[in-house]
Every structure is written in structure tokens, then in C-alpha cells.
Scaffold this motif. Structure first.
Motif, PDB file in Angstrom:
ATOM      1  N   ASN A  82       0.836  -1.211   0.000  1.00  0.00           N
ATOM      2  CA  ASN A  82       0.000   0.000   0.000  1.00  0.00           C
ATOM      3  C   ASN A  82       0.870   1.261   0.000  1.00  0.00           C
ATOM      4  O   ASN A  82       0.602   2.212  -0.737  1.00  0.00           O
ATOM      5  CB  ASN A  82      -0.907   0.031   1.242  1.00  0.00           C
ATOM      6  CG  ASN A  82      -1.867  -1.121   1.299  1.00  0.00           C
ATOM      7  OD1 ASN A  82      -2.312  -1.626   0.267  1.00  0.00           O
ATOM      8  ND2 ASN A  82      -2.203  -1.563   2.498  1.00  0.00           N
ATOM      9  N   VAL A  83       1.903   1.254   0.839  1.00  0.00           N
ATOM     10  CA  VAL A  83       2.796   2.407   0.922  1.00  0.00           C
ATOM     11  C   VAL A  83       3.612   2.540  -0.361  1.00  0.00           C
ATOM     12  O   VAL A  83       3.792   3.641  -0.893  1.00  0.00           O
ATOM     13  CB  VAL A  83       3.727   2.294   2.152  1.00  0.00           C
ATOM     14  CG1 VAL A  83       4.678   3.489   2.219  1.00  0.00           C
ATOM     15  CG2 VAL A  83       2.901   2.200   3.436  1.00  0.00           C
ATOM     16  N   ILE A  84       4.083   1.412  -0.884  1.00  0.00           N
ATOM     17  CA  ILE A  84       4.842   1.423  -2.133  1.00  0.00           C
ATOM     18  C   ILE A  84       4.005   2.017  -3.265  1.00  0.00           C
ATOM     19  O   ILE A  84       4.471   2.861  -4.042  1.00  0.00           O
ATOM     20  CB  ILE A  84       5.288  -0.002  -2.513  1.00  0.00           C
ATOM     21  CG1 ILE A  84       6.261  -0.554  -1.469  1.00  0.00           C
ATOM     22  CG2 ILE A  84       5.909  -0.024  -3.902  1.00  0.00           C
ATOM     23  CD1 ILE A  84       7.571   0.172  -1.375  1.00  0.00           C
ATOM     24  N   ASN A  85       2.759   1.587  -3.348  1.00  0.00           N
ATOM     25  CA  ASN A  85       1.885   2.093  -4.416  1.00  0.00           C
ATOM     26  C   ASN A  85       1.673   3.596  -4.291  1.00  0.00           C
ATOM     27  O   ASN A  85       1.593   4.308  -5.304  1.00  0.00           O
ATOM     28  CB  ASN A  85       0.534   1.372  -4.381  1.00  0.00           C
ATOM     29  CG  ASN A  85       0.647  -0.071  -4.855  1.00  0.00           C
ATOM     30  OD1 ASN A  85       1.586  -0.430  -5.561  1.00  0.00           O
ATOM     31  ND2 ASN A  85      -0.302  -0.905  -4.458  1.00  0.00           N
ATOM     32  N   LEU A  86       1.605   4.091  -3.058  1.00  0.00           N
ATOM     33  CA  LEU A  86       1.419   5.529  -2.851  1.00  0.00           C
ATOM     34  C   LEU A  86       2.682   6.299  -3.252  1.00  0.00           C
ATOM     35  O   LEU A  86       2.601   7.406  -3.805  1.00  0.00           O
ATOM     36  CB  LEU A  86       1.054   5.801  -1.397  1.00  0.00           C
ATOM     37  CG  LEU A  86       0.388   7.135  -1.074  1.00  0.00           C
ATOM     38  CD1 LEU A  86      -0.798   7.432  -1.990  1.00  0.00           C
ATOM     39  CD2 LEU A  86      -0.058   7.156   0.389  1.00  0.00           C
ATOM     40  N   ILE A  87       3.852   5.725  -2.986  1.00  0.00           N
ATOM     41  CA  ILE A  87       5.108   6.351  -3.428  1.00  0.00           C
ATOM     42  C   ILE A  87       5.115   6.500  -4.947  1.00  0.00           C
ATOM     43  O   ILE A  87       5.574   7.504  -5.492  1.00  0.00           O
ATOM     44  CB  ILE A  87       6.321   5.522  -2.947  1.00  0.00           C
ATOM     45  CG1 ILE A  87       6.437   5.591  -1.418  1.00  0.00           C
ATOM     46  CG2 ILE A  87       7.618   6.024  -3.594  1.00  0.00           C
ATOM     47  CD1 ILE A  87       7.490   4.656  -0.837  1.00  0.00           C
ATOM     48  N   LYS A  88       4.569   5.498  -5.638  1.00  0.00           N
ATOM     49  CA  LYS A  88       4.492   5.562  -7.097  1.00  0.00           C
ATOM     50  C   LYS A  88       3.402   6.532  -7.561  1.00  0.00           C
ATOM     51  O   LYS A  88       3.620   7.352  -8.453  1.00  0.00           O
ATOM     52  CB  LYS A  88       4.208   4.170  -7.661  1.00  0.00           C
ATOM     53  CG  LYS A  88       5.327   3.165  -7.478  1.00  0.00           C
ATOM     54  CD  LYS A  88       4.889   1.811  -8.027  1.00  0.00           C
ATOM     55  CE  LYS A  88       5.965   0.754  -7.908  1.00  0.00           C
ATOM     56  NZ  LYS A  88       5.517  -0.572  -8.396  1.00  0.00           N
TER      57      LYS A  88
END
Length: 391
Positions: A40-46
Motif C-alpha cells: 500500500n505504501v509502495i503504491n502511494l510512493i508511485k
């Protein structure tokens, strides 16, 4: 008009950084358990485009200056230092292809995936045609679970060089094995696991010659993007700017949490409310002034970077190293002071204070944050000796 647009982009990115930090803080205990921040956090970074902010403009990202990059890292770290670590490293590692030959740069950047790396030259490279076969084991590969590309340090002897050079071949993540061995005191959410490569072929256009990138600050071709901010600063001091900003973000949050925890606290030994006691008033005043001094040093560091070429490249690598580690040391001292002042109540696992203290101390253990190494090197250079540090 241009100035207003730049301000809007910066505000948008900082808002994205706040969202990343808040989500990571909400999921902090899950990340502690899993030894990695979530997808979830990774996707938000992207989604926020933050993973692309340090790419050259030709690749379509919202290219930002170093001060904005520093603010983004600090904003995320205020909420969660492990997420700040990866929000720093993913866009940072996206600068690596900027120093490759154009063919390798286009292949990696246009693929669109995240990049991680380990600079330590502990692997082996064997010549094979126009490329090299890479083998070895590398620890501390932060964010490798979500990366599509992994740069792994090796030494290579080139025909045009009189001694072996430290290089960073860029491997496809699908070609290596990840060993989940990240079980640590702090920064658990960074997922800094081990990477194993076994005879993986890498073409020369994907082999980053770090010595050349550091010496010139430029890509191999003569016709390069003159506006790209990373081409006008010393490679390693610019590359390392995120670590003290993580410490600053965490320390800022710790001070706020200390103030809240102290305002209504009454000590059993004398019945005095701590906010009314000279003891805690003194502590709060001292850590605030320490924090302001660390902020000022960070401003100094960024100014020295931005003016590096204008100043005739005179700022030594050891000076950058010493300034950066002093910032981190100051933040570490603040964290320890808060722990010792709050006492046993700050030891319980699961709270913001306990987590922030562990993570800030862990930032201070990174090779580029070691205070004793930095002041020894800076002292050498102040007396005219070559310290040999890279920044």
C-alpha cells in the motif's frame, strides 16, 4: 507564472509525502512484524510521482531541486522513518541510470520499475563478451522486495584504468535471489534483505562506473541535460543527503511527542507537574535549540551543494561528511535525552516515541552517518592531508 507552477508542484509533492507518512504510521506495527512496509505504501510512493522526482526531465517526471527532495524525505520521516528511508532511496536510486550510457538509461527508466542497490563492492565480475557476469551476496538491499532493478557493487579492471574501479552493474530483480534476513533493532520497515546473484550477465551499457560519475558528475555523452541538478553537484555528498533529513524528521516528531507526554505528567517523588518544573522546561529548551542548530547545518549543507560549481568545487568531501553526521548525531542525542528524561514509560513497544528512538539510532549506524569516521577525516583535511573519503 513559472514560479507559481513550481510552487504548486512542490506543494503537491509535499502533500503526497504527508499521505505516505501517515499511511506508514498507521501501518507501523504491521511493518515491524513483517520487516517491510506494505505494498500500500509502495503504491502511494508511485502514485504521488515521488519515486520519479529525481529523473531527468526527458523522462517525464516532476524533476525537483535538492531542497525540495530533502523536504519530502523529512516530511515522510516525521511520521515513519522506515517509510522515509524508502521514500528517499527509491527516487534517489532513480538517478543512477542518469549516469549510464543512453541505451542502458533508456532501458531501465522506460521500464518504469523501482531500483534498489548495495554499493559495497563485495561481489565478483567476470568479463563475458561486451558485458560481465556478476556473482556474490550483498546484505542491506533496502526495498529489494518491491524493486525491478538492483545495482550490486563489484570491482572491475577496465583497459583504460590503471587499477580496479568500483562499479554498480544494474541487474534485473528477476535474475537474483532475495534472502529475507532483515531482523533488526530498528528501521525494520525498510526491508533491507540479502541479495544473491549467481553468474548473471549484465551488458556494459548497464554497468555504472562510479569513479567516473563521481569525478565528472556527468553522464558519458557530451550532449547531456544541462538543467539536471545532479549533474552540477558532487555525486556522493548529493547522494547521501537524505540520511540527516530522516533524522531531522524523526527528531522533530519526538520533540512534539515529548512535549505532549510531559505537559500533564506529575512525578510521584515530589508531586510537581513536569510542565511547571525547571527540569523538563530546561530539557525542552535545550533540545529545541539543538534541533534548530541541526536544521541550520542542513541548510548549510544544501547551500554548499547548490553552490559547489560556483564556488570552484572547493568544499571538501570530508566537510560534507562531517556536517551531515553532526546533524544525525545531534538528532540522536535529542532522542536519547528524551528517552532518559521520560524514563521507563518510554520503553514500552508500540508507541511513537519508542519506534522513533530506535529508528533514529539505526539511521546513525549507517556507514555514511558514522560520526567518528567523519570528524577523523575532516580533521585530516583541515591540516592538509588527504582523508580519502568520498563524501
Amino acid at each position: 507564472m513559472i514560479k507559481a507552477q513550481e510552487q504548486t508542484v512542490e506543494e503537491m509533492l509535499l502533500e503526497g509525502a504527508r499521505k505516505i507518512g501517515e499511511l506508514a504510521e498507521k501501518e507501523a506495527q504491521e511493518a515491524e512484524k513483517n520487516a517491510s512496509i506494505s505494498e500500500n505504501v509502495i503504491n502511494l510512493i508511485k502514485e504521488t510521482q515521488i519515486s520519479r522526482i529525481m529523473l531527468p526531465k526527458k523522462y517525464g517526471g516532476p524533476q525537483v531541486d535538492l531542497k525540495t527532495f530533502a523536504k519530502i524525505v523529512r516530511t515522510v520521516s516525521y511520521h515513519n522513518v522506515s517509510a522515509g528511508w524508502l521514500t528517499y532511496l527509491y527516487p534517489l536510486h532513480n538517478i543512477l541510470p542518469a549516469y549510464l550510457p543512453e541505451k542502458g538509461r533508456d532501458e531501465i527508466v522506460n521500464q518504469g520499475g523501482l531500483i534498489c542497490d548495495v554499493f559495497a563492492a563485495v561481489g565478483k565480475a567476470e568479463k563475458d563478451g561486451d558485458g560481465y557476469r556478476i556473482s556474490g551476496k550483498w546484505n542491506f538491499a533496502s526495498g529489494c522486495l518491491y524493486s525491478d532493478w538492483i545495482g550490486l557493487g563489484v570491482e572491475i579492471q577496465f583497459p583504460d584504468s590503471d587499477k580496479p574501479e568500483v562499479c554498480l552493474p544494474m541487474l534485473k530483480a528477476s535474475e537474483v535471489q532475495i534472502v529475507k534476513n532483515w531482523d533488526t533493532f530498528g528501521l525494520r520497515g525498510s526491508g533491507s534483505n540479502q541479495v544473491v546473484a549467481d553468474n548473471v550477465y549484465v551488458p556494459m551499457e548497464r554497468v555504472l562506473r562510479l569513479n567516473a560519475a563521481d569525478a565528472t558528475g556527468r553522464p558519458p555523452e557530451a550532449d547531456y541535460d544541462k538543467d539536471y541538478p545532479l549533474y552540477h553537484v558532487p555525486f556522493y555528498p548529493a547522494f547521501y543527503l537524505g540520511f540527516p533529513n530522516m533524522a531531522l524528521g524523526g527528531a522533530e516528531r519526538l520533540i512534539e511527542e515529548f512535549k505532549k507526554a510531559t505537559e500533564n505528567r506529575v512525578r510521584l517523588m515530589d508531586g510537581v507537574r513536569e510542565s511547571e518544573s525547571p527540569r523538563s522546561q530546561r530539557v525542552l529548551a535545550e533540545i529545541m535549540t539543538q534541533f534548530h542548530s541541526a536544521e541550520s547545518l542542513m541548510d548549510k549543507y544544501l547551500t554548499l551543494l547548490e553552490n559547489y560549481e560556483k564556488d570552484g568545487r572547493k568544499t571538501s568531501r570530508a566537510e560534507f561528511f562531517a556536517i551531515r553526521t553532526q546533524i544525525t548525531k545531534t538528532c540522536t542525542d535529542i532522542a536519547v535525552r528524551i528517552l532518559l528524561t521520560l524514563g521507563g514509560g518510554a520503553l514500552y513497544k508500540g508507541g511513537v516515541i519508542e519506534l522513533m528512538i530506535r529508528d533514529i539510532l539505526s539511521v546513525a549506524t549507517h556507514k555514511t552517518s558514522l560520526y567518528e569516521d567523519s570528524v577523523a577525516a575532516y580533521g585530516q583535511e583541515l591540516f592538509g592531508f588527504d582523508s580519502g573519503v568520498r563524501g
